[in-house]
Motif scaffolding. Sequence first.
Motif, PDB file in Angstrom:
ATOM      1  N   VAL A 132       0.834  -1.203   0.000  1.00 45.49           N
ATOM      2  CA  VAL A 132       0.000   0.000   0.000  1.00 45.49           C
ATOM      3  C   VAL A 132       0.868   1.253   0.000  1.00 45.49           C
ATOM      4  O   VAL A 132       0.700   2.131  -0.847  1.00 45.49           O
ATOM      5  N   CYS A 133       1.790   1.309   0.934  1.00 44.09           N
ATOM      6  CA  CYS A 133       2.659   2.484   1.042  1.00 44.09           C
ATOM      7  C   CYS A 133       3.762   2.404  -0.005  1.00 44.09           C
ATOM      8  O   CYS A 133       4.404   1.364  -0.169  1.00 44.09           O
ATOM      9  N   ALA A 134       3.987   3.507  -0.709  1.00 43.99           N
ATOM     10  CA  ALA A 134       4.909   3.512  -1.850  1.00 43.99           C
ATOM     11  C   ALA A 134       6.330   3.175  -1.427  1.00 43.99           C
ATOM     12  O   ALA A 134       7.019   2.377  -2.087  1.00 43.99           O
ATOM     13  N   THR A 135       6.803   3.738  -0.317  1.00 40.53           N
ATOM     14  CA  THR A 135       8.196   3.521   0.082  1.00 40.53           C
ATOM     15  C   THR A 135       8.437   2.076   0.497  1.00 40.53           C
ATOM     16  O   THR A 135       9.430   1.460   0.088  1.00 40.53           O
ATOM     17  N   VAL A 136       7.544   1.512   1.303  1.00 39.17           N
ATOM     18  CA  VAL A 136       7.693   0.129   1.738  1.00 39.17           C
ATOM     19  C   VAL A 136       7.582  -0.820   0.558  1.00 39.17           C
ATOM     20  O   VAL A 136       8.376  -1.760   0.392  1.00 39.17           O
ATOM     21  N   THR A 137       6.613  -0.558  -0.305  1.00 39.08           N
ATOM     22  CA  THR A 137       6.379  -1.432  -1.455  1.00 39.08           C
ATOM     23  C   THR A 137       7.571  -1.429  -2.398  1.00 39.08           C
ATOM     24  O   THR A 137       7.979  -2.482  -2.912  1.00 39.08           O
ATOM     25  N   SER A 138       8.159  -0.262  -2.665  1.00 33.45           N
ATOM     26  CA  SER A 138       9.283  -0.185  -3.601  1.00 33.45           C
ATOM     27  C   SER A 138      10.507  -0.917  -3.066  1.00 33.45           C
ATOM     28  O   SER A 138      11.247  -1.565  -3.838  1.00 33.45           O
ATOM     29  N   ILE A 139      10.745  -0.827  -1.755  1.00 34.27           N
ATOM     30  CA  ILE A 139      11.916  -1.513  -1.178  1.00 34.27           C
ATOM     31  C   ILE A 139      11.763  -3.021  -1.296  1.00 34.27           C
ATOM     32  O   ILE A 139      12.697  -3.733  -1.690  1.00 34.27           O
ATOM     33  N   ILE A 140      10.574  -3.522  -0.970  1.00 30.00           N
ATOM     34  CA  ILE A 140      10.359  -4.971  -1.028  1.00 30.00           C
ATOM     35  C   ILE A 140      10.333  -5.453  -2.472  1.00 30.00           C
ATOM     36  O   ILE A 140      10.914  -6.493  -2.808  1.00 30.00           O
ATOM     37  N   ALA A 141       9.672  -4.693  -3.352  1.00 28.45           N
ATOM     38  CA  ALA A 141       9.544  -5.118  -4.744  1.00 28.45           C
ATOM     39  C   ALA A 141      10.892  -5.202  -5.437  1.00 28.45           C
ATOM     40  O   ALA A 141      11.093  -6.024  -6.340  1.00 28.45           O
ATOM     41  N   GLU A 142      11.854  -4.385  -5.011  1.00 30.27           N
ATOM     42  CA  GLU A 142      13.163  -4.404  -5.644  1.00 30.27           C
ATOM     43  C   GLU A 142      13.941  -5.675  -5.313  1.00 30.27           C
ATOM     44  O   GLU A 142      14.839  -6.083  -6.058  1.00 30.27           O
ATOM     45  N   SER A 143      13.599  -6.336  -4.177  1.00 30.55           N
ATOM     46  CA  SER A 143      14.321  -7.544  -3.758  1.00 30.55           C
ATOM     47  C   SER A 143      13.597  -8.833  -4.112  1.00 30.55           C
ATOM     48  O   SER A 143      14.075  -9.916  -3.769  1.00 30.55           O
ATOM     49  N   LEU A 144      12.477  -8.744  -4.818  1.00 28.92           N
ATOM     50  CA  LEU A 144      11.679  -9.939  -5.094  1.00 28.92           C
ATOM     51  C   LEU A 144      12.379 -10.915  -6.023  1.00 28.92           C
ATOM     52  O   LEU A 144      12.208 -12.140  -5.917  1.00 28.92           O
ATOM     53  N   LYS A 145      13.152 -10.384  -6.962  1.00 32.32           N
ATOM     54  CA  LYS A 145      13.787 -11.265  -7.934  1.00 32.32           C
ATOM     55  C   LYS A 145      14.724 -12.267  -7.254  1.00 32.32           C
ATOM     56  O   LYS A 145      14.838 -13.424  -7.677  1.00 32.32           O
ATOM     57  N   GLY A 146      15.383 -11.848  -6.209  1.00 32.42           N
ATOM     58  CA  GLY A 146      16.290 -12.754  -5.508  1.00 32.42           C
ATOM     59  C   GLY A 146      15.570 -13.877  -4.776  1.00 32.42           C
ATOM     60  O   GLY A 146      16.180 -14.895  -4.433  1.00 32.42           O
ATOM     61  N   TRP A 147      14.260 -13.692  -4.554  1.00 32.95           N
ATOM     62  CA  TRP A 147      13.494 -14.710  -3.826  1.00 32.95           C
ATOM     63  C   TRP A 147      12.513 -15.457  -4.743  1.00 32.95           C
ATOM     64  O   TRP A 147      11.761 -16.298  -4.261  1.00 32.95           O
ATOM     65  N   ASN A 148      12.566 -15.167  -6.018  1.00 33.47           N
ATOM     66  CA  ASN A 148      11.647 -15.810  -6.979  1.00 33.47           C
ATOM     67  C   ASN A 148      10.189 -15.586  -6.611  1.00 33.47           C
ATOM     68  O   ASN A 148       9.337 -16.440  -6.870  1.00 33.47           O
ATOM     69  N   LEU A 149       9.887 -14.440  -6.011  1.00 36.40           N
ATOM     70  CA  LEU A 149       8.532 -14.154  -5.569  1.00 36.40           C
ATOM     71  C   LEU A 149       7.894 -13.108  -6.474  1.00 36.40           C
ATOM     72  O   LEU A 149       8.494 -12.074  -6.771  1.00 36.40           O
ATOM     73  N   VAL A 150       6.670 -13.379  -6.881  1.00 35.75           N
ATOM     74  CA  VAL A 150       5.882 -12.430  -7.655  1.00 35.75           C
ATOM     75  C   VAL A 150       4.971 -11.689  -6.694  1.00 35.75           C
ATOM     76  O   VAL A 150       4.283 -12.313  -5.878  1.00 35.75           O
ATOM     77  N   GLN A 151       4.967 -10.344  -6.798  1.00 35.98           N
ATOM     78  CA  GLN A 151       4.133  -9.534  -5.918  1.00 35.98           C
ATOM     79  C   GLN A 151       2.998  -8.909  -6.706  1.00 35.98           C
ATOM     80  O   GLN A 151       3.188  -8.415  -7.821  1.00 35.98           O
ATOM     81  N   LEU A 152       1.817  -8.907  -6.110  1.00 36.68           N
ATOM     82  CA  LEU A 152       0.641  -8.275  -6.704  1.00 36.68           C
ATOM     83  C   LEU A 152       0.079  -7.276  -5.706  1.00 36.68           C
ATOM     84  O   LEU A 152      -0.337  -7.648  -4.602  1.00 36.68           O
ATOM     85  N   SER A 153       0.088  -5.984  -6.104  1.00 38.36           N
ATOM     86  CA  SER A 153      -0.422  -4.919  -5.241  1.00 38.36           C
ATOM     87  C   SER A 153      -1.803  -4.497  -5.709  1.00 38.36           C
ATOM     88  O   SER A 153      -2.141  -4.593  -6.891  1.00 38.36           O
TER      89      SER A 153
END
Length: 895
Positions: A132-153
């Motif tokens: 929901v929050c732009a700052t939190v979402t951007s930090i987590i979304a940038e590290s998703l590739k290393g965890w093979n996780l797809v995020q849907l906001s």
Amino acid sequence: MHPSPRRPAAATSNPAMLLLLLCLGWAPPGWGWPRGSSRGAAGLPPNATTPISIMGLMPLSQSEEDQKSKIGRGVLPAVQLAMDQIRNESLLNPYFLDLRLYDTECDNAKGLKAFYDAIKYGPNHLMVFGGVCATVTSIIAESLKGWNLVQLSFAATTPELADKKKYPYFFRTVPSDNAVNPAILKLLKYYQWKRVGTLTQDVQRFSEVRNDLTGVLYGEDIEISDTESFSNDPCTSVKKLKGNDVRIILGQFDEEMAVKVFCCAYDEEMYGSKYQWIIPGWYENLWWESWINSSQCLSKNLLAAMEGYIGVDFEPLSSKVTKTISGRTPQQYEREYNAKRGDGQSSKFHGYAYDGIWVIAKTLQRAMKYLNATNKHQKIEDFNYTNHKLGKIFLDAMNETNFFGVTGQVVFRNGERMGTIKFTQFQERKEVKVGEYNAVADTLEIINNSIRFQGLEPPKDKTIIQEELRKISLPLYSILSALTILGMIMASAFLFFNIKNRNQKLIKMSSPYMNNLIILGGMLSYASIFLFGLDGSFVSEKTFETLCTVRTWILTVGYTTAFGAMFAKTWRVHAIFKNVKMKKKPDPAGRDISIRPILEHCENTHMTIWLGIVYAYKGLLMLFGCFLAWETRNVSIPALNDSKYIGMSVYNVGIMCIIGAAVSFLTRDQPNVQFCIVALVIIFCSTITLCLVFVPKLITLRTNPDAATQNRRFQFTQNQKKEDSKTSTSVTSVNQASTSRLEGLQSENHRLRMKITELDKDLEEVTMQLQDTPEKTTYIKQNHYQDLNDILSIRNFTDSKDGEKAILKNHLDQNPPAQWGSSDPSRTNKDPIEDINSPEHIQRRLSLQLPILHHAYLPSIGGVDASCASPCVSPSASPRHRHVPPSFRVMVSGL
């Protein structure tokens, strides 16, 4: 114990909310389940036995001041509805969704901790749901590739997350803030608004939207005439927009700044039928009431300025009465959602959260089908954070999403939701939906012409300019053309006269070929007037472009030809004037409408360079010609019988060109005035020049045909005068045209000649009769003293130069006539009469004085040249003009 973020004890105060959170897998502190146990599985179909863990990241605190937490709590009923419907339809049998919620509290540090705790202590989560929050979402979304996780906001709208290079595993069901820009473009085209201005709050979120809008409008034939931004006080920017005549304003600012903007708009009268404001449409209901106290304007003034603004935002729910993927229409879903939440907090993102759960379910379903078709031994529950193959399968399956949900058609393009954008208008203190834009179909629909404009029609994007071509008046063109024709007829007559009489001395001595060039230049200048008067009212645009070049060259060549010939003649006079030795040289060769006048000008790519070059070299030529004319202003050379008139012509052309060029430039917006001035300058210059050159010749040939044969030699008198350490030379000649003066000089010459002849005879007789006696000496004193004085008085009639007069005066002063009859006191006792007044003494004095008088006088009456060094021989005189060898015989010849 299952890890969970802390939350206030008030979380348990609402039993319904507590039950909902427990069903979704969220546990308050102190509560615990065995790790890996499934939650929310009550009422599951018998064959749905395997949970699929989904990590839910969103703010969930109960603080009433935290608007982001309200979003998280407001979507939970929609999420529960979606999960229940998916289980009931056995969409994922033998699996069911197990959503585990983690409170990020909209804090970067706490959000990251919740994410890593979920990975470390929780089960293997196949996907991440939330953000929901732009700052939190951007930090987590940038590290998703290393965890093979797809995020849907379902709520992160910041444009920054659209960067797929930085966030390749990030998707969102809600359109980004930039998604409104194609909708704005469609609205602008719908009302044919092609000129807009932007007003942006100096915040990254709004600046990014503005920058994207600039790119969208670029190349779409829509001009952004002004771009203004502000930090706190928008009034200066609003005033600049008004100064630039911006009528359609695209604003990007929050509610607090919106109140200030509309207060400034009211002060600047930028509202009403002439203006249209387009601003974000995601403001809360009655948003202005929260900020009116912070502004300086009254509530009624603020509402007056706000009336009619259009808000643009994504559509929370589709307005179409069509069954969605769940088998329910958007309207049916909304009723179920409201019933589910009861008195709980509502959120406009609930429809996107609902569709998000369906997106995850459909993605997992496609992944299961793909694995069953390609590798039956591998299951989706085998996923782990290092399994890149399954991670890539989930990513590809997400990109293939395409179904109709409660928010419209759910389709991703580069991870961005192609959703529906709604338009609302502020009408009578409330926002009314007036249209919507479908991003998938790229269509705009205005609902039953529900948009109300405060005028009879939509505002214009600028002051309407009714173009009015300023034409050259036909009567003016006719009058000046008639004058030009007369001038050309006159020039033709002069040309005929010059050619016919080219062998006449008067014409031949004035360089007839140069005169022909002057006439040719004048006629070309005349001809350019016809072309200068032809504009769009007489010829086509293509023809006018050709005339621009032709008329410029004709006038340029005409000026160069005429002025060049005059310059050559002036140079010739100057060269002769400076060469006193007279070396002969050969001849050279009601509504918002404004009337804007349209003017036709001749322009080219390098107009400034071209004009600079032309003005520079022709200006220097003209100035040099004026200088030569000034230097030779007092010169009159009979052989060049029009030298003074040529000088006057040079002055005329120079002055008129300067005046004409300056006035023509200053009157570019007045074609009639400009054409009149240019034409009159050309006519005046050409006519005066031709008249000065040829009219005196016509008059002379008519009144005195033999004038050209009289006194054809170059005649000069020179005076040397020193003034301020500078020496100037003046050359003058007898004026042939002064007939009366000529006759007077001839008469005086005859009289003096007879007088000198008589005196010569008397003196000769006296000499023959003289003897050395006192009586004869007395006779000379008494009878011839006056005659001798008369001879000496001849010097009063001379018109010789100062140097020669000075020599004569010095000689006479040393030997005054009064001494001729006097004696030297030092010789009183001797014989003064024989020593001073003897015939030999008188003869000797007359032999010196008379030739000097004769030499000084003759040049003034056309006899011996003043430059002759000897009184006996004059190079310029005929044989009968020379002196007789005897010292007493002086003959003065007539002209």
